[in-house]
Scaffold this motif. Structure first.
Motif, PDB file in Angstrom:
ATOM      1  N   LEU A   2       0.596  -0.390 -14.703  1.00 11.89           N
ATOM      2  CA  LEU A   2       0.688  -1.662 -14.017  1.00 11.89           C
ATOM      3  C   LEU A   2       2.114  -2.093 -13.749  1.00 11.89           C
ATOM      4  CD1 LEU A   2      -0.484  -4.310 -13.001  1.00 11.89           C
ATOM      5  CD2 LEU A   2      -0.495  -5.128 -15.353  1.00 11.89           C
ATOM      6  N   ARG A   4       6.450  -1.536 -14.035  1.00 16.45           N
ATOM      7  CA  ARG A   4       7.452  -0.494 -13.911  1.00 16.45           C
ATOM      8  C   ARG A   4       8.576  -0.708 -14.926  1.00 16.45           C
ATOM      9  NH1 ARG A   4       9.986  -0.451  -8.161  1.00 16.45           N
ATOM     10  NH2 ARG A   4       7.786  -0.155  -7.686  1.00 16.45           N
ATOM     11  N   ILE A 113       9.232  -6.172  -7.116  1.00 23.76           N
ATOM     12  CA  ILE A 113       7.900  -5.677  -7.446  1.00 23.76           C
ATOM     13  C   ILE A 113       6.879  -6.766  -7.128  1.00 23.76           C
ATOM     14  CG2 ILE A 113       6.372  -4.961  -9.329  1.00 23.76           C
ATOM     15  CD1 ILE A 113       8.764  -3.718 -10.687  1.00 23.76           C
ATOM     16  N   LEU A 115       2.813  -7.816  -7.279  1.00 24.91           N
ATOM     17  CA  LEU A 115       1.553  -7.514  -7.954  1.00 24.91           C
ATOM     18  C   LEU A 115       0.426  -8.328  -7.320  1.00 24.91           C
ATOM     19  CD1 LEU A 115      -0.054  -6.230 -10.309  1.00 24.91           C
ATOM     20  CD2 LEU A 115       0.611  -8.201 -11.700  1.00 24.91           C
ATOM     21  N   GLU A 128      -7.166  -3.425  -4.179  1.00 22.07           N
ATOM     22  CA  GLU A 128      -6.554  -2.208  -4.701  1.00 22.07           C
ATOM     23  C   GLU A 128      -6.076  -1.305  -3.576  1.00 22.07           C
ATOM     24  OE1 GLU A 128      -9.561  -0.543  -7.176  1.00 22.07           O
ATOM     25  OE2 GLU A 128      -9.171  -1.900  -8.860  1.00 22.07           O
ATOM     26  N   ALA A 131      -2.830  -2.729  -1.998  1.00 22.55           N
ATOM     27  CA  ALA A 131      -1.630  -2.485  -2.809  1.00 22.55           C
ATOM     28  C   ALA A 131      -1.155  -1.039  -2.671  1.00 22.55           C
ATOM     29  CB  ALA A 131      -1.926  -2.811  -4.270  1.00 22.55           C
ATOM     30  N   MET A 132      -2.084  -0.103  -2.639  1.00 28.22           N
ATOM     31  CA  MET A 132      -1.714   1.306  -2.490  1.00 28.22           C
ATOM     32  C   MET A 132      -1.086   1.575  -1.127  1.00 28.22           C
ATOM     33  SD  MET A 132      -5.001   3.199  -4.262  1.00 28.22           S
ATOM     34  CE  MET A 132      -4.365   4.819  -3.816  1.00 28.22           C
ATOM     35  N   GLU A 136       2.687  -1.047  -3.508  1.00 30.89           N
ATOM     36  CA  GLU A 136       2.878  -2.011  -4.584  1.00 30.89           C
ATOM     37  C   GLU A 136       1.768  -1.860  -5.627  1.00 30.89           C
ATOM     38  OE1 GLU A 136       5.523  -3.687  -4.980  1.00 30.89           O
ATOM     39  OE2 GLU A 136       6.414  -3.244  -3.030  1.00 30.89           O
ATOM     40  N   TYR A 137       1.534  -2.891  -6.438  1.00 32.73           N
ATOM     41  CA  TYR A 137       0.657  -2.788  -7.589  1.00 32.73           C
ATOM     42  C   TYR A 137      -0.495  -3.786  -7.486  1.00 32.73           C
ATOM     43  CZ  TYR A 137       4.679  -0.286  -9.422  1.00 32.73           C
ATOM     44  OH  TYR A 137       5.705   0.603  -9.577  1.00 32.73           O
ATOM     45  N   SER A 138      -1.574  -3.509  -8.227  1.00 41.37           N
ATOM     46  CA  SER A 138      -2.730  -4.406  -8.222  1.00 41.37           C
ATOM     47  C   SER A 138      -3.357  -4.454  -9.607  1.00 41.37           C
ATOM     48  CB  SER A 138      -3.768  -3.945  -7.193  1.00 41.37           C
ATOM     49  OG  SER A 138      -4.318  -2.688  -7.569  1.00 41.37           O
ATOM     50  N   HIS A 139      -4.078  -5.535  -9.862  1.00 43.51           N
ATOM     51  CA  HIS A 139      -4.839  -5.686 -11.099  1.00 43.51           C
ATOM     52  C   HIS A 139      -6.103  -6.472 -10.763  1.00 43.51           C
ATOM     53  CE1 HIS A 139      -6.091  -6.832 -15.115  1.00 43.51           C
ATOM     54  NE2 HIS A 139      -5.189  -6.024 -15.631  1.00 43.51           N
ATOM     55  N   PRO A 162       6.729  -8.315 -12.782  1.00 42.85           N
ATOM     56  CA  PRO A 162       6.721  -8.449 -11.315  1.00 42.85           C
ATOM     57  C   PRO A 162       7.668  -9.552 -10.851  1.00 42.85           C
ATOM     58  CG  PRO A 162       4.486  -8.404 -12.202  1.00 42.85           C
ATOM     59  CD  PRO A 162       5.396  -8.534 -13.375  1.00 42.85           C
TER      60      PRO A 162
END
Length: 240
Positions: A2, A4, A113, A115, A128, A131-132, A136-139, A162
């Motif tokens: 999740l 970095r 960053i 999220l 998701e 973000a890909m 970037e990132y996802s939750h 983030p």
């Protein structure tokens, strides 16, 4: 993963001193001039071209919840009601959404960053994938306490948090706010949140009034934020 982790670079003292004397003055001046140009520009990334109020209407962004579930703090974002359901003012939504997209592009431009968060099982896969696609990132799962506030213990290392959290849904369920909204506020992490008529916008740095349930609305939000991130990264490559 999740988050970095920071990368530490080892350099001799002589190398640092030489770098600061020969390169730093020129680089800092150029960066300062570029930053000044960007911040003074009314719309450096062309955010106004990404969507119109008609796009928001077609995506059903104006549909709110029933009047009985209205949060008092959301009354200022309403246009009215119809058949017992709250109707969100799309002119205000467009204004706040452009501001949020501009902030997102600026953070992406500076290498931050980002999220993306969502707790809806119905739309989690859309978030998701978004973000890909923008790197970037996802939750989208259950938020475990301490991810932000106690990250060193959770991950066993110095962790970079983030620079921006984008909430496509700010509620954990019908009654409770997403725990990450509170954690981000505690750690002074800027947040963007889609706030429906039953939400509390007070802890969100950049609230965007809009429907947070309908798939068509979530798809539009994801498309716009993805484009904003990509615009920021493209401008960053050009400047480099």
């Amino acid at each position: 993963m999740l988050l970095r982790p920071y990368l530490k670079r080892r350099t001799s003292f002589a190398g640092i001193r030489s770098l600061s004397i020969q390169v730093k003055p020129v680089q800092s001046t150029a960066v300062a001039e570029k930053d000044n140009e960007i911040f003074q520009h009314p719309d450096y990334f062309g955010i106004h071209r990404l969507f119109t109020v008609e796009d928001l209407f077609k995506a059903k962004v104006h549909f709110g919840h029933k009047e009985g579930t209205l949060n008092d703090k959301m009354k200022g974002y309403l246009y009215g009601s119809r058949l017992g359901h709250c109707i969100i003012d799309l002119d205000k939504t467009a204004e706040y959404l452009r501001l949020a997209l501009n902030v997102t592009a600026h953070i992406a431009y500076r290498g931050g960053i980002i999220l993306f968060l969502n707790r809806s099982a119905q739309n989690g896969h859309i978030v998701e994938r978004t973000a890909m696609e923008c790197g970037e990132y996802s939750h989208t799962r259950f938020w475990r306490g301490g991810i932000f506030t106690n990250s060193k213990v959770q991950f066993g290392a110095v962790t970079r948090l983030p620079d921006l959290c984008v909430f496509l849904n700010t509620q954990n369920n019908v009654l409770e706010m997403h725990r990450a909204v509170q954690d981000a506020a505690k750690m002074a992490i800027p947040t963007i949140g889609i706030v429906d008529t039953n939400c509390n916008p007070n802890l969100i740095t950049y609230p965007v009034p809009g429907n947070d349930d309908t798939t068509s609305a979530i798809e539009l939000y994801c498309k716009l934020f993805k484009n904003a991130v990509l615009l920021g990264k493209e401008k960053r490559k050009e400047s480099q």
